[in-house]
Design a protein around this motif. Structure first.
Motif, PDB file in Angstrom:
ATOM      1  N   MET A 113       1.047  -1.111  -0.031  1.00 59.24           N
ATOM      2  CA  MET A 113      -0.119   0.026  -0.171  1.00 59.24           C
ATOM      3  C   MET A 113       0.790   1.274   0.050  1.00 59.24           C
ATOM      4  O   MET A 113       1.710   1.493   0.902  1.00 59.24           O
ATOM      5  CB  MET A 113      -0.896  -0.073   1.312  1.00 59.24           C
ATOM      6  N   SER A 114       0.693   2.203  -1.111  1.00 63.97           N
ATOM      7  CA  SER A 114       1.460   3.208  -1.244  1.00 63.97           C
ATOM      8  C   SER A 114       0.885   4.281  -0.270  1.00 63.97           C
ATOM      9  O   SER A 114      -0.405   4.303   0.230  1.00 63.97           O
ATOM     10  CB  SER A 114       1.543   3.829  -2.725  1.00 63.97           C
ATOM     11  N   LYS A 115       1.665   5.384   0.123  1.00 67.55           N
ATOM     12  CA  LYS A 115       1.333   6.485   1.196  1.00 67.55           C
ATOM     13  C   LYS A 115       0.296   7.653   0.297  1.00 67.55           C
ATOM     14  O   LYS A 115       0.663   7.809  -1.048  1.00 67.55           O
ATOM     15  CB  LYS A 115       2.550   7.201   1.611  1.00 67.55           C
ATOM     16  N   VAL A 116      -0.660   7.797   0.807  1.00 65.54           N
ATOM     17  CA  VAL A 116      -1.450   9.023   0.005  1.00 65.54           C
ATOM     18  C   VAL A 116      -0.474  10.323   0.594  1.00 65.54           C
ATOM     19  O   VAL A 116      -0.503  10.505   1.457  1.00 65.54           O
ATOM     20  CB  VAL A 116      -2.826   8.906   0.827  1.00 65.54           C
ATOM     21  N   ASN A 117      -0.277  11.008  -0.835  1.00 63.40           N
ATOM     22  CA  ASN A 117       0.369  12.235  -0.455  1.00 63.40           C
ATOM     23  C   ASN A 117      -0.534  13.355  -1.225  1.00 63.40           C
ATOM     24  O   ASN A 117      -1.719  13.153  -1.690  1.00 63.40           O
ATOM     25  CB  ASN A 117       1.605  12.344  -1.292  1.00 63.40           C
ATOM     26  N   ILE A 118       0.066  14.651  -1.350  1.00 66.55           N
ATOM     27  CA  ILE A 118      -0.690  15.882  -1.770  1.00 66.55           C
ATOM     28  C   ILE A 118      -1.131  15.518  -3.389  1.00 66.55           C
ATOM     29  O   ILE A 118      -2.184  15.740  -3.548  1.00 66.55           O
ATOM     30  CB  ILE A 118       0.076  17.125  -1.456  1.00 66.55           C
ATOM     31  N   LYS A 119      -0.191  14.751  -4.112  1.00 66.71           N
ATOM     32  CA  LYS A 119      -0.502  14.557  -5.466  1.00 66.71           C
ATOM     33  C   LYS A 119      -1.795  13.809  -5.711  1.00 66.71           C
ATOM     34  O   LYS A 119      -2.634  14.057  -6.546  1.00 66.71           O
ATOM     35  CB  LYS A 119       0.583  13.921  -5.968  1.00 66.71           C
ATOM     36  N   VAL A 120      -1.843  12.657  -4.960  1.00 64.22           N
ATOM     37  CA  VAL A 120      -2.844  11.646  -4.883  1.00 64.22           C
ATOM     38  C   VAL A 120      -4.303  12.646  -4.627  1.00 64.22           C
ATOM     39  O   VAL A 120      -5.208  12.612  -5.314  1.00 64.22           O
ATOM     40  CB  VAL A 120      -3.094  10.743  -3.771  1.00 64.22           C
ATOM     41  N   LEU A 121      -4.309  13.518  -3.494  1.00 61.05           N
ATOM     42  CA  LEU A 121      -5.448  14.454  -3.291  1.00 61.05           C
ATOM     43  C   LEU A 121      -5.757  15.377  -4.355  1.00 61.05           C
ATOM     44  O   LEU A 121      -7.088  15.399  -4.857  1.00 61.05           O
ATOM     45  CB  LEU A 121      -5.024  14.930  -2.081  1.00 61.05           C
ATOM     46  N   ALA A 122      -4.598  16.006  -5.134  1.00 61.43           N
ATOM     47  CA  ALA A 122      -4.821  16.757  -6.201  1.00 61.43           C
ATOM     48  C   ALA A 122      -5.653  16.160  -7.178  1.00 61.43           C
ATOM     49  O   ALA A 122      -6.461  16.569  -7.914  1.00 61.43           O
ATOM     50  CB  ALA A 122      -3.431  17.546  -6.439  1.00 61.43           C
ATOM     51  N   GLU A 123      -4.933  14.896  -7.709  1.00 62.80           N
ATOM     52  CA  GLU A 123      -5.582  14.117  -8.744  1.00 62.80           C
ATOM     53  C   GLU A 123      -7.042  13.657  -8.568  1.00 62.80           C
ATOM     54  O   GLU A 123      -7.821  13.745  -9.315  1.00 62.80           O
ATOM     55  CB  GLU A 123      -4.645  12.922  -9.005  1.00 62.80           C
ATOM     56  N   GLU A 124      -7.171  13.356  -7.186  1.00 58.82           N
ATOM     57  CA  GLU A 124      -8.934  12.862  -7.095  1.00 58.82           C
ATOM     58  C   GLU A 124      -9.582  13.881  -7.158  1.00 58.82           C
ATOM     59  O   GLU A 124     -10.848  13.773  -7.639  1.00 58.82           O
ATOM     60  CB  GLU A 124      -8.743  12.309  -5.505  1.00 58.82           C
ATOM     61  N   LEU A 125      -9.331  15.146  -6.681  1.00 59.11           N
ATOM     62  CA  LEU A 125     -10.364  16.341  -6.812  1.00 59.11           C
ATOM     63  C   LEU A 125      -9.982  17.433  -7.974  1.00 59.11           C
ATOM     64  O   LEU A 125     -10.919  18.249  -8.129  1.00 59.11           O
ATOM     65  CB  LEU A 125      -9.999  17.170  -5.365  1.00 59.11           C
ATOM     66  N   GLN A 126      -8.998  16.955  -8.883  1.00 61.79           N
ATOM     67  CA  GLN A 126      -8.838  17.770 -10.107  1.00 61.79           C
ATOM     68  C   GLN A 126      -8.528  19.065  -9.749  1.00 61.79           C
ATOM     69  O   GLN A 126      -8.951  19.824 -10.296  1.00 61.79           O
ATOM     70  CB  GLN A 126     -10.134  17.718 -11.156  1.00 61.79           C
TER      71      GLN A 126
END
Length: 338
Positions: free
Chosen positions: A1-14
């Protein structure tokens, strides 16, 4: 399981990484509606802020965490010395956390360790700990964990312990051989594996000798504040034990104080043996018989395993289980009657 970082949040919310970062910092530049969306997603994905991210892109934190239930216990002071002896050779800092025997504190500490502050965790669990959920999360984030002394048996990782069952057996047989027929085991927990294993050894010795169930006392001293009063009450009971085994060394002081207060002679009226690494054991009145754990060696071995896990991600910590034997040191507190 990879860490959830700011990039993941940015992509999810566009949204842009910059917008996410500002929203998490509650910047006035970001609308309340956007902040709410960001925080809800961060909570749902278990996002943990990483204040060390910029430096960790290039190198490790060069720090390990040591999570302890307490430091008043001389065992843990010696174990820290063993851990430090290895960490220094690796150029690492040691960050010490205290749970104060509280699971809630331990949970908060382990959540903090997920942030990137440390490269690995050495832990001796609290007396309240019954769940390994927070440790599973560390492992899921590729942070190696090693248990020392106190372990959570459901977790698959390395552990360094002593021969607790055999020591419980040895302590009980020592009292029985000195003439005790109503020995009592004083435990600080009803769930800690080290206490349960020592109790099982204690019970096995008494069963083999034929001590009746009514004379097999297991007493749980789980409240530090009332421990002295509890022990004093035990020593004033009609079925007073003629031998006491203290499962940890912090029980020793209230035992000696209660005996002194009640004018109960050690070892003539009650014999006392403790799992302890106390430097003062030989100079107590009377000198204390101990099951002495190899605390320095346990700390050193645990740190050695942790660094193997840090330095080589393919090293399988789950296959490592070291047992370093403790030693019975006889002194006057269990002397046989003349």
């Amino acid at each position: 399981m990879s860490k959830v970082n700011i990039k993941v949040l940015a992509e999810e919310l566009q949204l842009s990484v910059s917008t996410i970062s500002k929203a998490l910092r509650d910047s006035y530049e970001i609308s309340d509606e956007t902040k709410k969306k960001v925080m809800e997603l961060a909570t749902r994905l278990n996002y943990i802020p990483n204040p060390y991210a910029s430096s960790l892109r290039k190198k490790k934190s060069k720090t390990i965490a040591v999570v302890l239930p307490e430091v008043a216990d001389n065992f843990f002071s010696l174990a820290i010395n063993g851990i430090q002896s290895i960490a220094e050779t690796k150029g690492y800092h040691v960050l010490i956390y205290l749970s104060h025997e509280k699971y809630a504190n331990e949970k908060t500490i382990l959540e903090d360790c997920q942030s990137g502050r440390v490269d690995g965790v050495l832990i001796s669990i609290s007396s309240e700990t019954k769940s390994g959920d927070q440790i599973h999360k560390l492992q899921a984030n590729n942070i190696p964990v090693v248990f020392f002394d106190r372990e959570e048996e459901s977790i698959e990782t390395a552990r360094v312990t002593t021969n607790d069952y055999e020591c419980g057996l040895i302590a009980a047989n020592h009292l029985l051989n000195r003439g005790c027929r109503r020995p009592a085991f004083l435990s600080i927990s009803e769930s800690l594996p080290i206490c349960l294993n020592r109790i099982e050894g204690f019970k096995a010795a008494l069963q083999e000798t034929g001590i009746p169930d009514a004379d097999r006392q297991i007493i749980y001293c789980t409240d530090n504040d009332s421990m002295y009063k509890q022990i004093k009450t035990i020593l004033q009971s009609d079925n007073r034990p003629d031998g006491l085994i203290a499962s940890v060394e912090k029980i020793v002081t209230p035992v000696y104080l209660a005996c002194h207060e009640l004018n109960i002679n050690i070892p003539n009226d009650v014999k006392v043996i403790a799992f302890a690494t106390l430097d003062t054991a030989p100079i107590l009145d009377p000198p204390l018989t101990t099951i002495t754990q190899p605390a320095f060696e346990i700390g050193k071995a645990a740190a050695t395993l942790l660094f193997k896990g840090i330095e080589k991600s393919t090293f399988d910590l789950s296959k490592e289980h070291m047992v370093i034997p403790s030693v019975l040191i006889e002194r006057e507190s269990t002397r046989a009657a003349n």
